[in-house]
Design an enzyme around this catalytic site. Structure first.
Site, short mmCIF file in Angstrom:
data_model
loop_
_atom_site.label_atom_id
_atom_site.label_comp_id
_atom_site.label_asym_id
_atom_site.label_seq_id
_atom_site.Cartn_x
_atom_site.Cartn_y
_atom_site.Cartn_z
N CYS A 150 0.82 -1.21 0.00
CA CYS A 150 0.00 0.00 0.00
C CYS A 150 0.85 1.26 0.00
CB CYS A 150 -0.92 -0.02 1.22
SG CYS A 150 -1.81 1.53 1.50
N TYR A 291 -5.23 6.49 -8.80
CA TYR A 291 -6.39 5.70 -8.41
C TYR A 291 -7.65 6.19 -9.12
CZ TYR A 291 -3.82 3.14 -4.89
OH TYR A 291 -2.92 2.31 -4.26
#
Length: 433
Positions: A150, A291
């Site tokens: 992440c 994203y």
């Protein structure tokens, strides 16, 4: 002018949701019947009757049918089996509609969407701060949960590592395995179990530390107080600032090198305005921008995000044309926030998230900055290239249903940048003791 009654509007919305669902179920039923019929054929050894064949064409036709039935896989062979009964256009349109509906549903579960199909990152209400209220500044009191894959976890781990806070703040590495998690994707491996509440996954940590249980996404990074069993924060930007403010105490048993690293200031007062301005547009268009590209469910949403991302990367390339780092010749909070995204860019975002108009390998200033940052003390220890690729390509099922891991791009990060020294005193702003 025609006015629609609110109930009529709701009914239309309901139909828009129900019709694709019914269509998908009908096609699943249809394919199930095809599969069942195909299995009956295989078990009985029967075939559809062949059309009459002239003696001359018999040998050629026989060879064709044998190759077709034994050497080539056609799945359910639906188009050939039903071609005389069901128009191909109906099948193709139906399957595309059903697949698109299922894909958008999965994407909204994975990544909340705005009305125009753009990704919207969720926010939370954990606003604790180390050094304030019920969270005193004490070594060994707090614990961090972070995943190597992440980027939001990576930025927090970078501050912890660069400033030498491993003894101050313990950490557990969570694994991205949604099949094993009760909610979300983060679970604990046997080699690095949860030391706070002995949980099996991150959801159990949230439920144990939030009074009345927790409702929402169980995200990492997560900082908790081990003594009071409370959540401090799960917002990466806030955690970075907290860890930057941890200062060495006279009573701390630290080596000279450790004490120097604890005095690193990634957010010096004279640069705070410039850093905040950089962080604002870099977060919107780059950190979160990749994203927005990858999780967009409409062409308009993707186009908007991709244009902003490309412009932002070009802007960074221009800044780095006459600066070693984003604000000058020393590493600051802005560089730390940018690094996780650029580290992942060519290997993941360029391929999986369709961020295709730029590559770091083709941007000389940004590439040199990436190589320079990788050599900063404490940075390379936080980078797990394999975990990153495995997580994105294996676990983001709606974006890569096959789970195929693409070939690695050229490795440029380990090349020497030649941009300057890499000792702590030369790389960072140092607070006075």
């Amino acid at each position: 002018r025609i006015e629609l009654h609110p109930q009529g509007i709701e009914a239309m919305r309901s139909r828009q949701t129900v019709y694709p669902s019914v269509l998908l179920l009908l096609h699943l039923l249809f394919f199930s019947c095809c599969l069942a019929y195909r299995n009956v054929q295989l078990l009985s050894g029967s075939r559809f009757p062949s059309p009459p064949i002239s003696p001359r064409g018999r040998e050629r036709a026989t060879k064709f049918y044998c190759q077709d039935s034994r050497d080539v896989s056609k799945g359910f062979n639906v188009l050939e089996l039903t071609g005389a009964v069901v128009p191909q256009g109906f099948l193709v349109t139906g399957v595309k509609s059903g697949w698109n509906f299922a894909w958008k549903t999965l994407m909204r579960e994975l990544a909340p969407q705005s009305k125009d199909g753009s990704y919207v990152r969720p926010s939370y209400n954990f606003k604790g701060v180390i050094g304030k209220g019920s969270f005193p500044d004490e070594s060994g009191r707090y614990h961090l949960y972070a995943g190597k894959a992440c980027p939001w976890c990576h930025r927090v781990e970078l501050v912890r590592s660069v400033r030498g806070l491993q003894d101050y703040l313990s950490m557990t590495t969570v694994l991205d395995r949604p099949e094993e998690a009760s909610r979300g994707g983060w679970v604990f491996g046997s080699h690095d179990p949860d030391p706070v509440v002995r949980a099996r996954d991150l959801r159990e940590v949230y439920d144990a530390l939030v009074p009345g249980g927790f409702r929402g996404r169980c995200t990492a990074p997560l900082l908790v107080c081990k003594r009071t069993k409370q959540v401090v924060s799960n917002e990466s930007g806030d955690l970075m600032r907290m860890l930057n403010n941890v200062a060495p105490k006279a009573s701390d048993a630290l080596s000279e090198e450790q004490r120097l690293r604890r005095r690193i200031d990634l957010y010096p007062p004279e640069l705070q305005r410039e850093i905040d301005e950089l962080n604002h547009w870099i977060y919107e268009d780059v950190n979160n921008g990749v994203y927005k590209c990858g999780f967009a469910t409409t062409q308009a949403g993707y186009n908007k995000a991709e244009h902003a991302l490309t412009h932002a990367l070009d802007r960074i390339e221009e800044i780095l044309s006459n600066k070693r780092f984003l604000t000058g010749d020393r590493v600051t909070d802005a560089d730390i926030r940018l690094f996780p995204t650029i580290f992942r860019y060519d290997a993941v975002y360029n391929i999986l998230f369709r961020c295709t108009r730029r590559r770091v390998a083709d941007m000389p200033n940004l590439k040199a900055w990436l190589q320079d940052m990788y050599q900063v003390p404490g940075v390379k220890e936080t980078c797990d290239y394999n975990a990153m690729r495995e997580s994105y390509f294996r676990q983001l099922f709606p974006l890569n249903p096959s789970g195929i891991l693409p070939a690695e791009p050229a490795d440029v990060i380990r090349e020497a940048s030649g941009r300057g020294a890499h000792d702590v005193a030369s790389l960072f702003y140092i607070r006075e003791e």
